[in-house]
Design an enzyme around this catalytic site. Structure first.
Site, mmCIF file in Angstrom:
data_model
loop_
_atom_site.group_PDB
_atom_site.id
_atom_site.type_symbol
_atom_site.label_atom_id
_atom_site.label_comp_id
_atom_site.label_asym_id
_atom_site.label_seq_id
_atom_site.Cartn_x
_atom_site.Cartn_y
_atom_site.Cartn_z
ATOM 1 N N HIS A 130 0.810 -1.220 0.000
ATOM 2 C CA HIS A 130 0.000 0.000 0.000
ATOM 3 C C HIS A 130 0.849 1.279 0.000
ATOM 4 O O HIS A 130 0.336 2.353 -0.305
ATOM 5 C CB HIS A 130 -1.011 -0.013 1.156
ATOM 6 C CG HIS A 130 -0.438 0.418 2.468
ATOM 7 N ND1 HIS A 130 0.149 -0.448 3.341
ATOM 8 C CD2 HIS A 130 -0.361 1.630 3.055
ATOM 9 C CE1 HIS A 130 0.562 0.205 4.408
ATOM 10 N NE2 HIS A 130 0.264 1.484 4.263
ATOM 11 N N LYS A 174 0.567 5.688 -2.173
ATOM 12 C CA LYS A 174 0.734 7.056 -1.668
ATOM 13 C C LYS A 174 1.208 7.946 -2.808
ATOM 14 O O LYS A 174 2.175 7.623 -3.499
ATOM 15 C CB LYS A 174 1.741 7.078 -0.513
ATOM 16 C CG LYS A 174 1.284 6.269 0.704
ATOM 17 C CD LYS A 174 2.294 6.363 1.825
ATOM 18 C CE LYS A 174 2.037 5.326 2.926
ATOM 19 N NZ LYS A 174 0.868 5.541 3.741
ATOM 20 N N GLU A 188 6.715 6.037 13.153
ATOM 21 C CA GLU A 188 5.288 6.099 13.505
ATOM 22 C C GLU A 188 5.149 6.465 14.979
ATOM 23 O O GLU A 188 6.038 6.164 15.777
ATOM 24 C CB GLU A 188 4.636 4.734 13.279
ATOM 25 C CG GLU A 188 4.753 4.218 11.867
ATOM 26 C CD GLU A 188 4.023 2.894 11.705
ATOM 27 O OE1 GLU A 188 2.856 2.912 11.318
ATOM 28 O OE2 GLU A 188 4.626 1.842 11.984
ATOM 29 N N ASP A 236 8.015 -6.705 9.194
ATOM 30 C CA ASP A 236 6.763 -5.986 8.923
ATOM 31 C C ASP A 236 6.971 -4.833 7.941
ATOM 32 O O ASP A 236 6.146 -4.590 7.068
ATOM 33 C CB ASP A 236 6.208 -5.441 10.256
ATOM 34 C CG ASP A 236 4.864 -4.739 10.102
ATOM 35 O OD1 ASP A 236 4.077 -5.159 9.231
ATOM 36 O OD2 ASP A 236 4.606 -3.775 10.845
ATOM 37 N N HIS A 246 7.574 -2.094 2.570
ATOM 38 C CA HIS A 246 7.422 -0.644 2.436
ATOM 39 C C HIS A 246 8.752 0.110 2.303
ATOM 40 O O HIS A 246 8.934 0.932 1.416
ATOM 41 C CB HIS A 246 6.673 -0.071 3.636
ATOM 42 C CG HIS A 246 5.355 -0.730 3.899
ATOM 43 N ND1 HIS A 246 4.572 -1.243 2.892
ATOM 44 C CD2 HIS A 246 4.680 -0.971 5.045
ATOM 45 C CE1 HIS A 246 3.467 -1.753 3.409
ATOM 46 N NE2 HIS A 246 3.513 -1.602 4.711
ATOM 47 N N LYS A 293 8.010 2.125 15.839
ATOM 48 C CA LYS A 293 6.720 2.528 16.391
ATOM 49 C C LYS A 293 6.957 3.327 17.672
ATOM 50 O O LYS A 293 8.005 3.226 18.284
ATOM 51 C CB LYS A 293 5.870 1.294 16.681
ATOM 52 C CG LYS A 293 5.538 0.526 15.397
ATOM 53 C CD LYS A 293 4.309 -0.332 15.570
ATOM 54 C CE LYS A 293 3.980 -1.098 14.297
ATOM 55 N NZ LYS A 293 3.398 -0.249 13.244
HETATM 56 C C1 BG6 Z 1 1.560 -1.861 7.607
HETATM 57 C C2 BG6 Z 1 2.296 -2.415 8.782
HETATM 58 O O1 BG6 Z 1 1.819 -2.636 6.469
HETATM 59 O O2 BG6 Z 1 1.960 -0.514 7.384
HETATM 60 C C3 BG6 Z 1 1.986 -1.559 10.010
HETATM 61 O O3 BG6 Z 1 1.905 -3.761 9.005
HETATM 62 C C4 BG6 Z 1 2.307 -0.110 9.746
HETATM 63 O O4 BG6 Z 1 2.707 -2.049 11.145
HETATM 64 C C5 BG6 Z 1 1.662 0.376 8.455
HETATM 65 O O5 BG6 Z 1 1.824 0.655 10.836
HETATM 66 C C6 BG6 Z 1 2.172 1.745 8.084
HETATM 67 O O6 BG6 Z 1 1.418 2.254 7.000
HETATM 68 P P1 BG6 Z 1 1.030 3.788 6.929
HETATM 69 O O7 BG6 Z 1 0.333 3.917 5.618
HETATM 70 O O8 BG6 Z 1 0.157 4.059 8.115
HETATM 71 O O9 BG6 Z 1 2.310 4.546 6.992
#
Ligand code: BG6
Length: 480
Positions: free
Chosen positions: A175, A179, A213, A232, A237, A333
């Site tokens: 995902h 963005k 985060e 994760d 990402h 986090k």
């Molecule tokens: C997810 C992770 O794929 O992406 C999460 O499993 C994380 O742990 C999240 O918080 C972060 O995505 P975004 O779009 O909130 O930055």
């Protein structure tokens, strides 16, 4: 579109709102139908009612004709995705839908379910004859992350999917690629003549990629205990950001050429060793929202857990463009501030041009692509401070998306879902990309876990990460 996991969190938080936005902008065809499948005890009315109730209130006006139009095209089917009978009923329903709504039998299967169901669900779909693309109809499958939990399991999953699906039918979702600012990296790099000549080992000292985060593990303690920050966030990402930053210009802008170039960049990562990694875990602390608990006190987390919630990594890419340029990555986090950015630090000028100043007084040149939350691009350079003395001062040329383009409601899934519908795979990962990502961290996953350093919630992570980046320093999380 068949949505497995229709009553789940992802469906309500992201997939349904994205469909609503796409519909409002006229990008959902009139003959679209959404068939939600889940084990939860719902009928169509209670399912759609729940989805609407969870919409952002700003997004769901009472007299929203477009929303009403979308809801009228949705239906719910209660079913267990682990039972062959569900797929027989699904097939009958899809045949009926094709007949009444003229969908041509085209189906997008969206697997918004836990990863252990990916392979079995695809097997069931295939066994029920639901993945065959006959008579000009298409069948596509969207798979969410995590795609495997190490190299071996990713290869195994790719193989298993490949037994019943053609590669062009598989859309592996990350995902982060939805963005806007991530998609913009390609345009910024290759749509301008200005930056690319600087984008290499000759002019760049190092690159920092940060995905910080403020949230904790929330209700996902159970998942996180099996996963940790490295698995994760990094191979998926963070490596997407790395690949877009490090890739060579694609030979053209086709999905294949772009994905190939990204996979090549990931393949160039030299296997890191334990010395290139710092793991951390948050303890109790204070962030903007107030006092927060330690990771070990979160629900479904072991009281002596050694799972990392923060990771910093030093990587080298073995290719001509990047030889000798370190890439520093960090994600965590419960950090002091939410910020995702790619920061490129240019080399200093080769000598101090002003007799009364030494090189140390020189401000660094940074080019920063901010992915979230303040989407934009900034360039930091020195100017002369006004006045009779020759004094240098660092300043910022600061482009913010919101200053130029009116913000549209967007959850980040709109482009991705639309692209699956039009079969544009550019923003989806091909098998090789996923494997290259896992391969790059496999040496770390296979080795005994390195020490996990505690850090206070609301800080920038453990001090050990500062040692990893020496003699350089991490950028401040406030973006300076
Ligand atoms: C997810 C992770 O794929 O992406 C999460 O499993 C994380 O742990 C999240 O918080 C972060 O995505 P975004 O779009 O909130 O930055």
């Amino acid at each position: 579109m068949v949505l497995f996991g229709a009553a789940g969190d992802l469906a309500a938080r992201l997939i349904f709102p994205a469909l609503h936005h796409l519909n409002r902008t006229g990008l959902i065809p009139q003959n679209f139908r959404l068939l939600g499948v889940d084990l939860a005890d719902h009928d169509t009315a209670s399912w759609t009612g729940e989805l609407v109730a969870k919409l952002d209130p700003a997004d769901a006006g009472q007299d929203d004709a477009s929303l009403a139009g979308l809801l009228a095209r949705m239906e719910y089917m209660r079913g267990d995705i682990g039972e062959a009978g569900t797929y027989r009923r699904l097939r009958a329903r899809l045949d009926a839908i094709a007949g009444s709504f003229g969908t041509n039998g085209n189906v997008l299967f969206y697997l918004a379910v836990a990863d252990r169901f990916f392979a079995p669900t695809v097997d069931f779909l295939a066994a029920a004859g639901l993945t065959a693309q006959t008579d000009g109809q298409w069948r596509r499958v969207v798979i969410e992350k995590p795609f495997g939990h190490d190299l071996q399991s990713a290869i195994a999953l790719n193989r298993r999917l490949g037994q019943t699906l053609d590669e062009t039918q598989i859309f592996r979702m990350d995902h982060f690629l939805g963005k806007e600012t991530v998609q913009n990296i390609l345009t910024f790099r290759f749509g301008n003549g200005l930056f690319e000549p600087l984008w290499n080992r000759d002019r760049i000292d190092h690159i920092q990629i940060t995905a910080a985060e403020t949230v904790g593990v929330e209700r996902r303690g159970h998942f996180y205990e099996q996963t940790g920050a490295l698995r994760d966030m990094v191979p998926s990402h963070v490596f997407q950001l790395l690949a877009l930053t490090a890739m060579e210009p694609p030979v053209n802008f086709s999905a294949d050429a772009i994905r190939r170039a990204k996979a090549d960049a990931l393949c160039a990562i030299r296997a890191p060793t334990a010395q290139d990694l710092v793991r951390g875990q948050y303890r109790a602390g204070t962030i903007a929202q107030g006092r927060v608990a330690a990771y070990r006190d979160e629900p479904d987390v072991a009281a002596d857990s050694d799972i990392e919630t923060y990771v910093a990594l030093r990587l080298s890419l073995d290719n001509w463009r990047w030889a000798g340029v370190p890439f520093y990555l960090r994600t965590g986090k419960r950090m002091s501030r939410r910020t995702t950015e790619i920061a490129i630090r240019f080399k200093d000028s080769p000598m101090a041009p002003f007799a009364q100043q030494d090189l140390d007084a020189q401000g660094p040149n940074w080019l920063v692509l901010t992915i979230q939350p303040d989407e934009g691009i900034s360039l930091q350079f020195d100017v002369k401070r006004p006045g009779p003395l020759v004094e240098r001062a660092p300043v910022l040329m600061d482009f913010k998306y919101k200053d130029w383009f009116p913000p549209e409601p967007n959850v980040g899934y709109e482009t991705l879902i639309y692209d699956v519908m039009i079969a544009d795979a550019t923003l989806f990962q091909m098998a090789e990309q996923v494997q290259a990502g896992w391969r790059a961290v496999d040496s770390l996953l296979a080795a005994p876990a390195a020490a996990c350093h505690p850090y206070r919630a609301g800080t920038a992570g453990p001090a050990a990460a500062d040692r990893l980046i020496r003699p350089r320093t991490w950028r401040n999380l406030t973006g300076r």
